[in-house]
Design a protein around this motif. Sequence first.
Motif, short mmCIF file in Angstrom:
data_model
loop_
_atom_site.label_atom_id
_atom_site.label_comp_id
_atom_site.label_asym_id
_atom_site.label_seq_id
_atom_site.Cartn_x
_atom_site.Cartn_y
_atom_site.Cartn_z
N UNK A 12 39.51 11.64 -5.11
CA UNK A 12 38.25 12.13 -5.64
C UNK A 12 37.50 12.91 -4.56
N UNK A 13 36.51 13.73 -4.92
CA UNK A 13 35.72 14.41 -3.90
C UNK A 13 35.14 13.46 -2.86
N UNK A 14 34.70 12.29 -3.31
CA UNK A 14 34.11 11.33 -2.37
C UNK A 14 35.15 10.82 -1.38
N UNK A 18 34.12 11.21 2.47
CA UNK A 18 33.76 10.00 3.20
C UNK A 18 34.35 9.98 4.61
N UNK A 19 35.58 10.40 4.76
CA UNK A 19 36.24 10.31 6.06
C UNK A 19 35.71 11.28 7.10
N UNK A 20 34.93 12.26 6.68
CA UNK A 20 34.44 13.26 7.63
C UNK A 20 32.92 13.33 7.68
N UNK A 56 44.03 20.50 4.11
CA UNK A 56 43.26 21.73 4.24
C UNK A 56 41.90 21.46 4.87
N UNK A 57 41.27 20.36 4.46
CA UNK A 57 39.97 20.01 5.02
C UNK A 57 40.09 19.69 6.50
N UNK A 58 41.12 18.93 6.87
CA UNK A 58 41.32 18.61 8.29
C UNK A 58 41.54 19.88 9.11
N UNK A 59 42.35 20.80 8.56
CA UNK A 59 42.63 22.04 9.27
C UNK A 59 41.36 22.86 9.46
#
Length: 249
Positions: A12-14, A18-20, A56-59
């Motif tokens: 989910x988006x959350x 949450x992790x970042x 993708x978000x981590x990158x």
Amino acid sequence: MGRNLQTAARLRPVDLARGHGLSTQAIRNYEEAGILPAAGRTPHGYRVYTPQHAGALRAFLALVPGHGHQTATSIMRAVNQGAVDEAFRLIDESHAQLLVDRQTLQAVEKALRGLDPAGVPGAEPTAMPGAEGTFIGPLARKLGIRPATLRKWERAGLVRPRRDPQTGYRVYGEADVRDARLAHQLRRGGYLLEQIAPLTAQVRAAGGLEPLEAALRDWHGRLSTRGRALLTGAAELEAYLRECGTAGD
């Protein structure tokens, strides 16, 4: 680029946010900007993300410290559109800019090493007897340049001599001599007047050469941090490319 929603782990988006320490709105904004690939949808219209989106978000977050938000966005958008070569070109530009910044720092440090606060050994005094400064002729001879060069530097804002109220002659104070010598060193290093002007302004703002040494140490640290960030970003982007199945293309 998305996986089959039936076989891929659903997020989910959350879960991504949450992790970042991000908001779910930020995740949606990143998707709309092309930083994340388009999300799948449930029959009820809810967004469904996968581990590929998490990659993708981590990158992206790893690219930002080295490249800046705008370039990092362009890199991720290019990758997600399949224009990997364009992403590599943007990365090359950031590395090239870092090299230019390092060369600029080295030029400034070299110029500062050439500035002897006590003056050039054996050179003639530049100040006229009883005067609180140096006239243009003696200063030009000391630097080995023409008076016309000093006047050109003045027009470019590199030196700012005052005028003698009685004669109208230019009078170079201690700070003006310092600025002229710094400009001379940088010109010998191949720097253009428009490149030297902001460096001279930095010396003035720092209050002289000694405070600038601390600024140069900080500059060194920031360049090293940027270089490390570029490596970190490259590692995360490579991992994402592998996740997308485009590594080595």
